[in-house]
Motif scaffolding. Structure first.
Motif, PDB file in Angstrom:
ATOM      1  N   GLN A 297      83.655  30.232 -25.694  1.00  0.00           N
ATOM      2  CA  GLN A 297      84.722  29.753 -26.559  1.00  0.00           C
ATOM      3  C   GLN A 297      85.699  28.936 -25.716  1.00  0.00           C
ATOM      4  O   GLN A 297      86.090  29.363 -24.632  1.00  0.00           O
TER       5      GLN A 297
ATOM      6  N   LEU B 287      74.179  21.264 -23.133  1.00  0.00           N
ATOM      7  CA  LEU B 287      75.119  21.967 -24.006  1.00  0.00           C
ATOM      8  C   LEU B 287      74.988  21.426 -25.410  1.00  0.00           C
ATOM      9  O   LEU B 287      74.635  20.279 -25.622  1.00  0.00           O
TER      10      LEU B 287
ATOM     11  N   SER C 169      76.953  31.464 -24.539  1.00  0.00           N
ATOM     12  CA  SER C 169      77.928  30.671 -25.280  1.00  0.00           C
ATOM     13  C   SER C 169      79.310  30.927 -24.704  1.00  0.00           C
ATOM     14  O   SER C 169      79.562  31.934 -24.043  1.00  0.00           O
TER      15      SER C 169
ATOM     16  N   TRP D 297      86.695  26.312 -30.596  1.00  0.00           N
ATOM     17  CA  TRP D 297      85.380  25.681 -30.559  1.00  0.00           C
ATOM     18  C   TRP D 297      84.439  26.570 -29.757  1.00  0.00           C
ATOM     19  O   TRP D 297      84.797  27.059 -28.683  1.00  0.00           O
ATOM     20  N   ARG D 298      83.252  26.778 -30.262  1.00  0.00           N
ATOM     21  CA  ARG D 298      82.266  27.597 -29.547  1.00  0.00           C
ATOM     22  C   ARG D 298      81.125  26.698 -29.079  1.00  0.00           C
ATOM     23  O   ARG D 298      80.555  25.928 -29.860  1.00  0.00           O
ATOM     24  N   ILE D 299      80.797  26.828 -27.790  1.00  0.00           N
ATOM     25  CA  ILE D 299      79.820  25.961 -27.143  1.00  0.00           C
ATOM     26  C   ILE D 299      78.648  26.797 -26.638  1.00  0.00           C
ATOM     27  O   ILE D 299      78.843  27.885 -26.112  1.00  0.00           O
ATOM     28  N   ALA D 300      77.450  26.281 -26.802  1.00  0.00           N
ATOM     29  CA  ALA D 300      76.265  26.954 -26.271  1.00  0.00           C
ATOM     30  C   ALA D 300      75.797  26.280 -24.997  1.00  0.00           C
ATOM     31  O   ALA D 300      75.830  25.056 -24.874  1.00  0.00           O
ATOM     32  N   ILE D 301      75.385  27.080 -24.027  1.00  0.00           N
ATOM     33  CA  ILE D 301      74.832  26.576 -22.771  1.00  0.00           C
ATOM     34  C   ILE D 301      73.320  26.648 -22.860  1.00  0.00           C
ATOM     35  O   ILE D 301      72.743  27.725 -23.041  1.00  0.00           O
ATOM     36  N   ARG D 302      72.710  25.519 -22.741  1.00  0.00           N
ATOM     37  CA  ARG D 302      71.269  25.438 -22.906  1.00  0.00           C
ATOM     38  C   ARG D 302      70.529  26.090 -21.740  1.00  0.00           C
ATOM     39  O   ARG D 302      70.982  26.059 -20.590  1.00  0.00           O
TER      40      ARG D 302
ATOM     41  N   GLU E 163      79.289  34.677 -22.960  1.00  0.00           N
ATOM     42  CA  GLU E 163      78.596  35.622 -23.823  1.00  0.00           C
ATOM     43  C   GLU E 163      77.101  35.385 -23.612  1.00  0.00           C
ATOM     44  O   GLU E 163      76.504  34.490 -24.200  1.00  0.00           O
TER      45      GLU E 163
ATOM     46  N   LEU F  10      77.970  24.720 -31.349  1.00  0.00           N
ATOM     47  CA  LEU F  10      77.588  25.689 -32.362  1.00  0.00           C
ATOM     48  C   LEU F  10      78.520  25.527 -33.553  1.00  0.00           C
ATOM     49  O   LEU F  10      79.729  25.688 -33.434  1.00  0.00           O
TER      50      LEU F  10
ATOM     51  N   VAL G 180      68.841  28.881 -25.593  1.00  0.00           N
ATOM     52  CA  VAL G 180      70.237  29.033 -25.196  1.00  0.00           C
ATOM     53  C   VAL G 180      70.370  30.199 -24.223  1.00  0.00           C
ATOM     54  O   VAL G 180      69.784  31.265 -24.431  1.00  0.00           O
TER      55      VAL G 180
END
Length: 359
Positions: free
Chosen positions: A234, A15, A232, A217-222, A333, A18, A229
């Motif tokens: 929130q 993770l 993502s 906070w917005r997080i990206a999943i690798r 997303e 972003l 990616v």
């Protein structure tokens, strides 16, 4: 604990944060090394001086936790592991006792797929080392011997602060959830210092509180390949997002790749799963569940998630298919809508969990 990594991209692992574009309020980000990985602490909505003071405190917290919980270095956990072999009762250090209690409960809930007692197996595979690149699989005879001894967390008998083991082959390794417990403690300390909006990211596993100046906070999943990616998310207030992936630590031997997530039932790296991402308010639970569900694989993850009280799961199997429950599907997303998606039945909330939320 996980190894140090050569770059920010690799340290992020499963993770990464972003960065948003809102700049009307101060946002301060600091990095430091802890638990063998890069830790990012981002604090929003307060002064730089206050953020820097908080960061110094949290860095010291992490350094102390690393010294206390490292299974092979000298320290409280190392002493516990030596005394376990005697099978005689002894007093558990205060820094270690809570992790033993949490580890026993989480191991039981996961049908022992999450098993911090298999330190000898981890040792045999060489994943306790900071650099496993030159390692090779242990001899099958050694794995068979370690499996026969069947070390489990319920081999440890607690009476107050006294403990003894009925199985001297138990060796505790908190690498699969110590980081989550440490993040929970650090977030609690931040809140005690009056920090209400922050995100603490340790090698891609994180917990967020509040918001980025009013924006979630917005997080990206690798991607499970370790590059790019997949999706993502929130965050909703106070949430932890943890991922276990087969790309995090591994080595290649005779053309075959071996990763660090060992299935305690077989003694070998778990098969069938590329990565698992879970969301939970408690980082300790999220950390342990990500490991347990990875080992459970595409066929058993739903059962184990239900038992562990996890309500948001994304599992990517070895063929690249996405397995998730309906609640997680609503949160994600996806960047690639063409991938095969398998939606499970809902993960239900038990009456006990509902009572906890109300309280």
């Amino acid at each position: 604990m996980k190894q140090a990594v050569p770059s920010l991209l690799l340290a992020v692992a499963s993770l990464f944060l972003l960065i948003g574009c809102e700049q009307n309020q101060p946002v301060h980000t600091t990095q430091f090394l802890a638990f063998g990985t890069l830790v990012d602490l981002t604090i929003a909505g307060t002064t730089r001086d206050r953020s820097e003071t908080a960061t110094e405190v949290i860095e010291k917290d992490f350094q102390q936790m690393h010294r206390s919980w490292h299974a092979w270095d000298p320290g409280p956990l190392g002493r516990v592991n030596r005394l376990i072999q005697t099978e005689k009762p002894f007093s558990v250090p205060p820094s270690v006792l809570p992790l033993i209690r949490r580890g026993q409960a989480l191991s039981d809930q996961s049908d022992h797929l999450f098993n911090p007692a298999i330190g000898r197996l981890i040792d045999a595979w060489g994943f306790h080392s900071d650099d496993p690149d030159d390692h090779q699989p242990p001899a099958p005879e050694l794995i068979a011997t370690l499996l026969k001894s069947n070390p489990r967390m319920d081999d440890l008998k607690l009476a107050g602060i006294q403990i003894n083991s009925e199985n001297p082959s138990v060796k505790l390794d908190f690498g699969a959830f110590g980081k989550g417990y440490g993040i929970d403690m650090a977030i609690q300390h931040l809140q005690e210092m009056g920090i209400e909006n922050a995100i603490l990211n340790a090698g891609g596993d994180l917990r967020a509180i509040g918001s980025r100046n009013g924006t979630p906070w917005r997080i990206a999943i690798r991607h499970p390949s370790g590059k790019g990616v997949t999706a993502s998310i929130q965050t909703h207030g106070n949430e932890s997002i943890f991922t276990s992936g087969d790309y995090e630590r591994n080595f290649i031997w005779k053309g075959k790749r071996y990763h660090h997530i060992i299935d305690p039932r077989t003694g070998y790296p778990a098969i069938g799963t590329a990565s698992v991402t879970v969301i939970h308010s408690d980082s300790t639970i999220a950390d342990a569940a990500a490991t347990a569900l990875f080992i459970a694989g595409p066929d058993q993850w739903h059962k184990i998630a239900q038992q562990m009280g996890i309500h948001y799961v994304l599992l990517i199997d070895s063929a690249g298919r996405l397995h998730m429950n309906p609640a997680m599907k609503k949160r994600l997303e996806l960047l690639d809508e063409t991938r095969d998606i398998i939606i499970s039945p809902p993960l239900t909330i038990t009456m006990h969990e509902s009572a906890e939320r109300i309280s």
